[in-house]
Design a protein around this motif. Sequence first.
Motif, PDB file in Angstrom:
ATOM      1  N   VAL A   1      -6.305   5.191   2.592  1.00 46.19           N
ATOM      2  CA  VAL A   1      -5.229   4.668   3.441  1.00 46.19           C
ATOM      3  C   VAL A   1      -4.835   5.761   4.431  1.00 46.19           C
ATOM      4  CG1 VAL A   1      -2.938   3.644   3.540  1.00 46.19           C
ATOM      5  CG2 VAL A   1      -4.397   3.213   1.551  1.00 46.19           C
ATOM      6  N   PRO A   2      -5.281   5.682   5.688  1.00 51.98           N
ATOM      7  CA  PRO A   2      -4.939   6.702   6.678  1.00 51.98           C
ATOM      8  C   PRO A   2      -3.584   6.424   7.309  1.00 51.98           C
ATOM      9  CG  PRO A   2      -6.496   5.143   7.620  1.00 51.98           C
ATOM     10  CD  PRO A   2      -6.213   4.669   6.216  1.00 51.98           C
ATOM     11  N   VAL A   3      -2.583   7.163   6.878  1.00 54.08           N
ATOM     12  CA  VAL A   3      -1.213   6.943   7.346  1.00 54.08           C
ATOM     13  C   VAL A   3      -0.987   7.663   8.674  1.00 54.08           C
ATOM     14  CG1 VAL A   3       1.233   7.234   6.793  1.00 54.08           C
ATOM     15  CG2 VAL A   3      -0.416   6.718   4.968  1.00 54.08           C
ATOM     16  N   HIS A   4      -0.491   6.944   9.668  1.00 54.89           N
ATOM     17  CA  HIS A   4      -0.096   7.557  10.932  1.00 54.89           C
ATOM     18  C   HIS A   4       1.290   8.180  10.724  1.00 54.89           C
ATOM     19  CE1 HIS A   4      -3.488   5.370  12.327  1.00 54.89           C
ATOM     20  NE2 HIS A   4      -2.885   4.200  12.315  1.00 54.89           N
TER      21      HIS A   4
ATOM     22  N   GLY B   1      -2.856  -2.046  -8.632  1.00 52.91           N
ATOM     23  CA  GLY B   1      -3.636  -1.628  -9.796  1.00 52.91           C
ATOM     24  C   GLY B   1      -4.464  -0.390  -9.564  1.00 52.91           C
ATOM     25  N   GLY B   2      -4.347   0.189  -8.353  1.00 53.31           N
ATOM     26  CA  GLY B   2      -5.138   1.367  -8.032  1.00 53.31           C
ATOM     27  C   GLY B   2      -4.516   2.657  -8.530  1.00 53.31           C
ATOM     28  N   LEU B   3      -5.305   3.714  -8.513  1.00 57.33           N
ATOM     29  CA  LEU B   3      -4.853   5.043  -8.914  1.00 57.33           C
ATOM     30  C   LEU B   3      -4.770   5.913  -7.668  1.00 57.33           C
ATOM     31  CD1 LEU B   3      -7.191   5.531 -12.014  1.00 57.33           C
ATOM     32  CD2 LEU B   3      -4.809   4.784 -12.010  1.00 57.33           C
ATOM     33  N   PRO B   4      -3.571   6.305  -7.237  1.00 57.99           N
ATOM     34  CA  PRO B   4      -3.446   7.125  -6.035  1.00 57.99           C
ATOM     35  C   PRO B   4      -4.015   8.522  -6.238  1.00 57.99           C
ATOM     36  CG  PRO B   4      -1.313   6.862  -7.097  1.00 57.99           C
ATOM     37  CD  PRO B   4      -2.264   5.969  -7.822  1.00 57.99           C
ATOM     38  N   VAL B   5      -4.797   8.955  -5.273  1.00 57.04           N
ATOM     39  CA  VAL B   5      -5.347  10.313  -5.270  1.00 57.04           C
ATOM     40  C   VAL B   5      -4.797  11.014  -4.036  1.00 57.04           C
ATOM     41  CG1 VAL B   5      -7.432  11.721  -5.090  1.00 57.04           C
ATOM     42  CG2 VAL B   5      -7.444   9.626  -6.478  1.00 57.04           C
ATOM     43  N   TYR B   6      -3.999  12.059  -4.249  1.00 53.65           N
ATOM     44  CA  TYR B   6      -3.321  12.737  -3.138  1.00 53.65           C
ATOM     45  C   TYR B   6      -4.241  13.767  -2.492  1.00 53.65           C
ATOM     46  CZ  TYR B   6       0.799  10.912  -5.584  1.00 53.65           C
ATOM     47  OH  TYR B   6       1.719  10.114  -6.205  1.00 53.65           O
ATOM     48  N   VAL B   7      -4.234  13.765  -1.160  1.00 52.68           N
ATOM     49  CA  VAL B   7      -4.983  14.799  -0.440  1.00 52.68           C
ATOM     50  C   VAL B   7      -4.072  15.439   0.600  1.00 52.68           C
ATOM     51  CG1 VAL B   7      -7.218  13.702  -0.816  1.00 52.68           C
ATOM     52  CG2 VAL B   7      -5.923  13.184   1.263  1.00 52.68           C
TER      53      VAL B   7
ATOM     54  N   PRO C   1      -2.212  10.270   1.540  1.00 52.06           N
ATOM     55  CA  PRO C   1      -1.507  11.541   1.746  1.00 52.06           C
ATOM     56  C   PRO C   1      -0.253  11.591   0.868  1.00 52.06           C
ATOM     57  CG  PRO C   1      -0.994  10.035   3.527  1.00 52.06           C
ATOM     58  CD  PRO C   1      -1.974   9.323   2.648  1.00 52.06           C
ATOM     59  N   SER C   2       0.155  12.795   0.512  1.00 50.10           N
ATOM     60  CA  SER C   2       1.401  12.972  -0.234  1.00 50.10           C
ATOM     61  C   SER C   2       2.570  13.235   0.695  1.00 50.10           C
ATOM     62  CB  SER C   2       1.253  14.138  -1.221  1.00 50.10           C
ATOM     63  OG  SER C   2       2.471  14.426  -1.865  1.00 50.10           O
TER      64      SER C   2
END
Length: 233
Positions: A75-78, A43-49, A28-29
């Motif tokens: 990554v499900p952020v609470h 090393g990952g590329l974040p993809v915002y949803v 999430p952004s």
Amino acid sequence: MGQELPADVLQHALTSAGVRPGDEVIVPSYGTSEVVQAVRRAGGLPVYVDIDPDTFCIDPAAVDVAVTSRTAAVVPVHQFGHRAEMTRITELAERRGLLLVPHAVQQSSSAETVKRQANAAFLTQRLSDVITPRVAPGTEHTFLQYVVRVPGNGRPDRDAFARTLRSKGVRCQVPVQTPVHRMPPFRRDVWLPETERAADECLSLPVEAGMTRRELQRVASACNALGGLLQPA
């Protein structure tokens, strides 16, 4: 609800789970930049949803749409103490072959949590001119922050509302000033309407465990007194 993982611990969790350089990781952004920093360090590329407008947590439907052949994990952020919709996200991850990397270590409820929940319930019953927090059915909310939406014309009215509350001695803060996808170090050209709307409308009110009912009533009265000044758009 659990204790959020620091960026370095989350980075280790990502690499241990199997995220490799170049892999896309859905995040999430709306929130802090720590998750995105951890993804980058791994090393990952974040993809915002986008987020669910009621819970402020990552929207499972948006996750599903964002999956590509390069997507490795989500990554499900609470958010603010409200748990993400883990049942749907877990099912989605299994169906789409994604790694699921939690952003928190589970902890049992404490007396402080119970008191915050009671304080939140007190405010929810008494506030009349802001949109109070919504709790998804079957989901726990520990109210690490009590986040309301201020009706009106977005950020100008929300900011004016906050200034007036502070002038009356009510502590409040904007929980997310700038979504991560608009921060210069992490900027991406994406349109996340619910994220943008939440950043413009939301305000965190005090519900600390040590607050008295009199203090809570003072918060509610100060907010309700402003209702006539701010009209919905």
